[in-house]
Each structure stands twice: as structure tokens, then as C-alpha cells.
Design a protein around this motif. Structure first.
Motif, PDB file in Angstrom:
ATOM      1  N   LEU A 117      56.353  34.433 -13.702  1.00 47.76           N
ATOM      2  CA  LEU A 117      57.177  33.354 -13.149  1.00 47.76           C
ATOM      3  C   LEU A 117      58.139  33.811 -12.055  1.00 47.76           C
ATOM      4  O   LEU A 117      58.290  33.102 -11.055  1.00 47.76           O
ATOM      5  N   PRO A 118      58.790  34.962 -12.185  1.00 46.76           N
ATOM      6  CA  PRO A 118      59.689  35.378 -11.092  1.00 46.76           C
ATOM      7  C   PRO A 118      58.958  35.520  -9.751  1.00 46.76           C
ATOM      8  O   PRO A 118      59.504  35.123  -8.711  1.00 46.76           O
ATOM      9  N   ALA A 119      57.747  36.036  -9.766  1.00 52.59           N
ATOM     10  CA  ALA A 119      56.976  36.170  -8.524  1.00 52.59           C
ATOM     11  C   ALA A 119      56.671  34.802  -7.938  1.00 52.59           C
ATOM     12  O   ALA A 119      56.694  34.613  -6.715  1.00 52.59           O
ATOM     13  N   LEU A 120      56.395  33.845  -8.793  1.00 47.87           N
ATOM     14  CA  LEU A 120      56.119  32.483  -8.337  1.00 47.87           C
ATOM     15  C   LEU A 120      57.391  31.820  -7.794  1.00 47.87           C
ATOM     16  O   LEU A 120      57.355  31.157  -6.753  1.00 47.87           O
ATOM     17  N   ALA A 121      58.492  32.021  -8.471  1.00 44.35           N
ATOM     18  CA  ALA A 121      59.764  31.443  -8.012  1.00 44.35           C
ATOM     19  C   ALA A 121      60.131  31.977  -6.623  1.00 44.35           C
ATOM     20  O   ALA A 121      60.657  31.231  -5.794  1.00 44.35           O
ATOM     21  N   ASP A 122      59.808  33.242  -6.363  1.00 46.85           N
ATOM     22  CA  ASP A 122      60.120  33.855  -5.060  1.00 46.85           C
ATOM     23  C   ASP A 122      59.390  33.192  -3.891  1.00 46.85           C
ATOM     24  O   ASP A 122      59.874  33.240  -2.767  1.00 46.85           O
ATOM     25  N   ILE A 123      58.237  32.590  -4.158  1.00 47.84           N
ATOM     26  CA  ILE A 123      57.421  32.020  -3.064  1.00 47.84           C
ATOM     27  C   ILE A 123      57.327  30.501  -3.138  1.00 47.84           C
ATOM     28  O   ILE A 123      56.518  29.898  -2.442  1.00 47.84           O
ATOM     29  N   GLU A 124      58.123  29.876  -3.961  1.00 42.66           N
ATOM     30  CA  GLU A 124      58.021  28.432  -4.180  1.00 42.66           C
ATOM     31  C   GLU A 124      57.995  27.636  -2.875  1.00 42.66           C
ATOM     32  O   GLU A 124      57.190  26.701  -2.727  1.00 42.66           O
ATOM     33  N   ASP A 125      58.822  27.978  -1.922  1.00 47.56           N
ATOM     34  CA  ASP A 125      58.887  27.233  -0.659  1.00 47.56           C
ATOM     35  C   ASP A 125      57.617  27.360   0.171  1.00 47.56           C
ATOM     36  O   ASP A 125      57.369  26.534   1.048  1.00 47.56           O
ATOM     37  N   GLU A 126      56.813  28.365  -0.094  1.00 44.85           N
ATOM     38  CA  GLU A 126      55.606  28.627   0.693  1.00 44.85           C
ATOM     39  C   GLU A 126      54.355  27.969   0.113  1.00 44.85           C
ATOM     40  O   GLU A 126      53.279  28.083   0.697  1.00 44.85           O
ATOM     41  N   VAL A 127      54.487  27.312  -1.037  1.00 48.11           N
ATOM     42  CA  VAL A 127      53.327  26.695  -1.699  1.00 48.11           C
ATOM     43  C   VAL A 127      53.626  25.222  -2.004  1.00 48.11           C
ATOM     44  O   VAL A 127      53.783  24.832  -3.162  1.00 48.11           O
ATOM     45  N   PRO A 128      53.680  24.390  -0.959  1.00 52.11           N
ATOM     46  CA  PRO A 128      54.114  23.007  -1.137  1.00 52.11           C
ATOM     47  C   PRO A 128      53.194  22.145  -2.006  1.00 52.11           C
ATOM     48  O   PRO A 128      53.653  21.163  -2.587  1.00 52.11           O
ATOM     49  N   ALA A 129      51.929  22.493  -2.117  1.00 56.76           N
ATOM     50  CA  ALA A 129      51.012  21.672  -2.920  1.00 56.76           C
ATOM     51  C   ALA A 129      51.256  21.839  -4.418  1.00 56.76           C
ATOM     52  O   ALA A 129      50.974  20.934  -5.210  1.00 56.76           O
ATOM     53  N   LEU A 130      51.773  22.984  -4.826  1.00 54.74           N
ATOM     54  CA  LEU A 130      51.978  23.273  -6.245  1.00 54.74           C
ATOM     55  C   LEU A 130      53.129  22.440  -6.797  1.00 54.74           C
ATOM     56  O   LEU A 130      54.256  22.531  -6.317  1.00 54.74           O
ATOM     57  N   PRO A 145      62.776  31.588 -14.718  1.00 48.88           N
ATOM     58  CA  PRO A 145      63.662  31.462 -13.561  1.00 48.88           C
ATOM     59  C   PRO A 145      63.743  30.007 -13.101  1.00 48.88           C
ATOM     60  O   PRO A 145      62.833  29.227 -13.333  1.00 48.88           O
ATOM     61  N   PRO A 146      64.834  29.658 -12.423  1.00 56.69           N
ATOM     62  CA  PRO A 146      64.957  28.277 -11.939  1.00 56.69           C
ATOM     63  C   PRO A 146      64.016  28.011 -10.766  1.00 56.69           C
ATOM     64  O   PRO A 146      63.815  28.874  -9.913  1.00 56.69           O
ATOM     65  N   PHE A 147      63.447  26.829 -10.759  1.00 58.96           N
ATOM     66  CA  PHE A 147      62.615  26.367  -9.648  1.00 58.96           C
ATOM     67  C   PHE A 147      63.310  25.178  -9.016  1.00 58.96           C
ATOM     68  O   PHE A 147      63.931  24.371  -9.705  1.00 58.96           O
ATOM     69  N   LYS A 148      63.186  25.047  -7.700  1.00 60.15           N
ATOM     70  CA  LYS A 148      63.809  23.934  -6.980  1.00 60.15           C
ATOM     71  C   LYS A 148      63.004  22.655  -7.131  1.00 60.15           C
ATOM     72  O   LYS A 148      63.555  21.579  -7.253  1.00 60.15           O
ATOM     73  N   ARG A 149      61.691  22.788  -7.096  1.00 58.85           N
ATOM     74  CA  ARG A 149      60.826  21.629  -6.998  1.00 58.85           C
ATOM     75  C   ARG A 149      59.718  21.622  -8.059  1.00 58.85           C
ATOM     76  O   ARG A 149      59.357  20.578  -8.586  1.00 58.85           O
ATOM     77  N   ILE A 150      59.167  22.772  -8.356  1.00 62.89           N
ATOM     78  CA  ILE A 150      58.030  22.871  -9.292  1.00 62.89           C
ATOM     79  C   ILE A 150      58.505  22.595 -10.717  1.00 62.89           C
ATOM     80  O   ILE A 150      59.495  23.147 -11.175  1.00 62.89           O
ATOM     81  N   ARG A 151      57.760  21.711 -11.412  1.00 68.26           N
ATOM     82  CA  ARG A 151      58.052  21.409 -12.813  1.00 68.26           C
ATOM     83  C   ARG A 151      57.440  22.496 -13.699  1.00 68.26           C
ATOM     84  O   ARG A 151      56.294  22.902 -13.485  1.00 68.26           O
ATOM     85  N   VAL A 152      58.186  22.928 -14.698  1.00 68.14           N
ATOM     86  CA  VAL A 152      57.750  23.988 -15.607  1.00 68.14           C
ATOM     87  C   VAL A 152      57.675  23.417 -17.014  1.00 68.14           C
ATOM     88  O   VAL A 152      58.634  22.812 -17.500  1.00 68.14           O
ATOM     89  N   SER A 153      56.525  23.621 -17.662  1.00 65.01           N
ATOM     90  CA  SER A 153      56.327  23.148 -19.034  1.00 65.01           C
ATOM     91  C   SER A 153      55.624  24.228 -19.839  1.00 65.01           C
ATOM     92  O   SER A 153      54.881  25.034 -19.283  1.00 65.01           O
ATOM     93  N   PRO A 154      55.833  24.230 -21.151  1.00 63.93           N
ATOM     94  CA  PRO A 154      55.115  25.207 -21.976  1.00 63.93           C
ATOM     95  C   PRO A 154      53.621  24.877 -22.045  1.00 63.93           C
ATOM     96  O   PRO A 154      53.235  23.710 -22.154  1.00 63.93           O
TER      97      PRO A 154
END
Length: 183
Positions: A117-130, A145-154
Motif C-alpha cells: 500500500l505505501p508504494a501505491l499511495a506514493d503514485i496515487e496521482d499518476e494512476v487516475p483510473a484506479l 496509508p492515507p489515500f486522497k482519492r482511492i477507496r480502500v476496503s478489506p
């Protein structure tokens, strides 16, 4: 005489083997609990139905960043049942490598192990479709980690679906996976 290839699809092969072999051992990784054919079939149906609840369409790209395990195989079986396209992501990818794969494949949904998840959070702005990630290995009350836009669920939310058989016709010619390699 032409060969009938309609059963040459992972989901159909698993269902046929589950019917024929039932509780016989089928799948085990290292020290994980083994699954029988019937248990693997049931798990694939539950996950596939959970993904259907997320409106995963036939031919839709779904990113998977999970280490080799029984769960990884279950994800493959479930996506195959739906005719969805598994976008296999190397678990070592970070930064530009990870953002390239996700931006190029443009999945709306991703299944990911918590440690990535931390690696994904680092690039969140670069993957708008996700838009949505389902996370394996989050403990009770953990969010990652906190995400600005991506929803996180178990990930477990997806497994709350029934194990009803999937009624979607998938052909052996349908695209099943996309793998990014170095050569």
C-alpha cells in the motif's frame, strides 16, 4: 472433425475437476493450509460473486499485486470465471515501474497485499483510473496509508458473497491476463 474447445477455460476446468475430485487435495503453497478441488471452486465462486457486486465487467482490467499464494490462485480462478483480465503486477515494482503498469493498463479496481500500500499511495496521482483497492492482510482496525482519492476496503468484504456458480460465458479466445516484463 473440429475439437470442442468451449471447456478450455480455467473456470470451467476447475468446476469440472471439483465435481469429479471433490475433497481430494488440489492446491497448497509452502506451509499454507491446502485446498481441495471443491474448496478452491467454492472460494473462486465467492470471490467472483464479490467482484460482480463491484460491477466487474467481462474484459475489464483488474490489477493484482499479491505474492504467490493460495489466495493468488483463487484470484486468478475468480477473474477467469468472470472473463475479467488480470493485470499481474510484480510485487517488487515501485515508483515509475508501478505507475507505468497501472497507468497503461488503467484498471478501475485493484487487489493488493497490505505491505504494498505505501508504494501505491506514493503514485496515487499518476494512476487516475484506479478508484478502489481491496487489501489483503489488513488487521482489525487497520487502514494503511492515507489515500486522497482511492477507496480502500478489506479483501474479506469480497468473500462475503455467496458461492453461487457464475453464469457468464467465457471463451478460450478471451484475453485472460496482461503481464508486463522486461524482455
Amino acid at each position: 472433425m473440429p475439437v470442442d474447445k468451449s471447456g478450455w477455460v480455467v473456470g470451467k476446468v476447475l468446476a469440472a475437476q471439483a465435481a469429479a475430485r471433490g475433497t481430494r487435495p488440489f492446491l497448497q503453497f509452502l506451509d499454507e493450509t491446502p485446498l481441495s478441488y471443491a474448496e478452491a471452486d467454492d472460494a473462486a465462486n465467492r470471490l467472483a460473486n464479490g467482484l460482480l457486486r463491484q460491477q466487474v465487467a467481462q474484459g475489464e482490467h483488474v490489477a493484482v499485486m499479491v505474492p504467490n499464494s493460495v489466495v493468488y490462485c483463487t484470484i486468478w480462478f475468480a477473474l477467469s470465471r468472470l472473463g475479467a483480465v488480470q493485470v499481474c503486477i510484480n510485487t517488487a515494482y515501485r515508483g515509475l515501474f508501478l505507475s507505468h503498469v497501472l497507468a497503461n493498463a488503467a484498471p478501475r479496481l485493484m487487489l493488493v497485499q497490505a505491505e504494498y500500500l505505501p508504494a501505491l499511495a506514493d503514485i496515487e496521482d499518476e494512476v487516475p483510473a484506479l478508484q478502489q483497492v481491496f487489501v489483503l492482510g489488513l488487521g482489525p482496525g487497520q487502514r494503511g496509508p492515507p489515500f486522497k482519492r482511492i477507496r480502500v476496503s478489506p479483501f474479506e468484504e469480497l468473500l462475503e458473497a455467496p458461492a453461487d456458480p457464475i453464469r457468464r460465458e467465457v471463451a478460450y479466445r478471451d484475453l485472460g491476463a496482461i503481464m508486463y516484463t522486461s524482455g
